[in-house]
Design an enzyme around this catalytic site. Sequence first.
Site, PDB file in Angstrom:
ATOM      1  N   CYS A  11      -1.358 -16.249  -8.965  1.00  0.00           N
ATOM      2  CA  CYS A  11      -1.567 -14.800  -8.920  1.00  0.00           C
ATOM      3  C   CYS A  11      -1.348 -14.145 -10.276  1.00  0.00           C
ATOM      4  CB  CYS A  11      -0.635 -14.176  -7.874  1.00  0.00           C
ATOM      5  SG  CYS A  11      -0.810 -12.376  -7.756  1.00  0.00           S
ATOM      6  N   CYS A  41      -4.916 -12.996  -9.056  1.00  0.00           N
ATOM      7  CA  CYS A  41      -5.106 -11.603  -8.671  1.00  0.00           C
ATOM      8  C   CYS A  41      -4.727 -10.583  -9.739  1.00  0.00           C
ATOM      9  CB  CYS A  41      -4.363 -11.312  -7.367  1.00  0.00           C
ATOM     10  SG  CYS A  41      -2.789 -12.144  -7.185  1.00  0.00           S
ATOM     11  N   LYS A  87      -7.333 -10.736 -12.681  1.00  0.00           N
ATOM     12  CA  LYS A  87      -8.624 -10.369 -12.084  1.00  0.00           C
ATOM     13  C   LYS A  87      -8.680  -8.883 -11.775  1.00  0.00           C
ATOM     14  CE  LYS A  87      -9.281 -11.557  -7.915  1.00  0.00           C
ATOM     15  NZ  LYS A  87      -9.351 -12.456  -6.753  1.00  0.00           N
ATOM     16  N   TYR A  96     -14.032 -13.744  -1.069  1.00  0.00           N
ATOM     17  CA  TYR A  96     -13.549 -12.625  -1.877  1.00  0.00           C
ATOM     18  C   TYR A  96     -13.618 -12.926  -3.369  1.00  0.00           C
ATOM     19  CZ  TYR A  96      -8.990 -14.922  -2.590  1.00  0.00           C
ATOM     20  OH  TYR A  96      -7.988 -15.784  -2.973  1.00  0.00           O
ATOM     21  N   GLU A 140     -15.829 -10.591  -5.839  1.00  0.00           N
ATOM     22  CA  GLU A 140     -15.105  -9.837  -6.870  1.00  0.00           C
ATOM     23  C   GLU A 140     -15.651 -10.151  -8.256  1.00  0.00           C
ATOM     24  OE1 GLU A 140     -10.818  -9.233  -4.603  1.00  0.00           O
ATOM     25  OE2 GLU A 140     -11.092 -10.941  -5.944  1.00  0.00           O
ATOM     26  N   HIS A 193      -6.797  17.587   2.726  1.00  0.00           N
ATOM     27  CA  HIS A 193      -8.145  17.955   2.264  1.00  0.00           C
ATOM     28  C   HIS A 193      -8.098  18.543   0.854  1.00  0.00           C
ATOM     29  CE1 HIS A 193     -12.302  19.283   2.726  1.00  0.00           C
ATOM     30  NE2 HIS A 193     -11.923  20.450   2.218  1.00  0.00           N
ATOM     31  N   GLU A 205      -8.648  11.554   4.410  1.00  0.00           N
ATOM     32  CA  GLU A 205      -8.620  12.433   5.573  1.00  0.00           C
ATOM     33  C   GLU A 205      -9.603  11.987   6.656  1.00  0.00           C
ATOM     34  OE1 GLU A 205     -10.214  16.480   5.225  1.00  0.00           O
ATOM     35  OE2 GLU A 205     -11.170  15.886   3.342  1.00  0.00           O
TER      36      GLU A 205
END
Length: 449
Positions: free
Chosen positions: A43, A48, A51, A179, A183, A438, A443
């Site tokens: 990682c 990760c 990346k 993934y 990616e 908002h 939301e």
Amino acid sequence: MADYDYDLFVIGAGSGGTRAARVSAAHGAKVAVAEEYRVGGTCVIRGCVPKKLLVYGAHFAEDLRDAKKFGWNVPDPLEFSWPTLRDNVLAEVDRLNAAYTQTLTNHGVEIINARAEVTGPHSLRLSDGREVTAETILVAVGAHPAIPDVEGKEFGITSNEAFNLDAVPRRILIAGAGYIANEFAGIFHQFGAHVTLMNRTQDILRGYDLQIRDRLLQISMMKGLDFRFDATFEKIVRDDDGCLTVHMSGHEPITVDMVMFATGRVPNTRGLGLESAGVELDDTGAIRVDEDNRSSCPSIYAVGDVTNRVQLTPVAIREGQAFADTKYGNKPTRVDYNCIPSAVFSHPPLAGVGLTESQARQKLGSVKVYSSDFRPMKNVLAGRQERALYKMVCDGETDRVVGIHMIGPDAPEILQAAAVAVKAGLTKADFDATVALHPSMAEELVLLR
């Protein structure tokens, strides 16, 4: 009572191993960790973290183009320096490597820069020639990229090498549709490469909600990414100029400058000597463990990708923590693998937690699905046609939210908070009773119809 060199010997200083080592030492155990490469593991060093930094860099390609509509004077054409980004990312990896190393040292963990192999239930051989013993051994060696057995495979790269490239390829074929493939497809596309994704089936991102992954496929094709489905390698041929021609089933050959294999990951158990201690492996080479991370050998445990349970960094960390607390902290703990959120940092990103619509219908029968298909405000002003899609899957009998899935800007950031609600067993009515924040994309989660 037997006298051992260490209470705990950890093989591998990745996410799971470092957490287990650090916490076990904090609980009072005498701990050593062997790492043959760099502290931090997949990682931090080649996964990760670097990346995600490339993903951030890639997003600027679109953000800078969109900035013109927001009044910013952006030069045209844009100039991008891959060496600058690459070197800055690698410098950050160096910093994290040092930080992880310091953390272990501060907690009294002995770091051994060597490869360790198991020679028995309590013994290990180090590549520096030493033999050591430990009351307990924890295997946390992770996994490595799988490379298809195809003629010319030596001409391809994996995600491991992607962070050290001399230049961005002009044309790249990425094999796989998980993934990692999606990616890096987004990353290389934004950096100016022509990207072709090749997959042996017609499905991308298996395990994610069908509508969400279909939306990513539509957006990716709209951006100009090419796909070759139902395709398997026949051979890869390199010509005198260094170009690679990929021959595949069901499609015409494609000539590219680079081939990347993103076809899954294999546990790093080969040559580890586990058979000497009677440790059972499954068909993929993963270590079989029970709910307390214990292997078939009572003194040997395993956490993280090497067990091939859930190959996610936060899961490995939790497994390492649970092991340490159970074994040395007098606090028996087991990891709950239900409702684990996950994300794909594609362009745009997607994220999900809980049951997909298909899984819910198979498991529950009666299901209610609420959704919002909208164009984010930023995209509207920028003239970008990409639409976000949020889905909420509920138990038709109880109104309990059993899954949330989304694709759109910042989807992973939004989903993390929503995952708490799914884990807690909240209902659609609980979301409806929450006042919207908002204007925001988030939301939409409390306005789903």
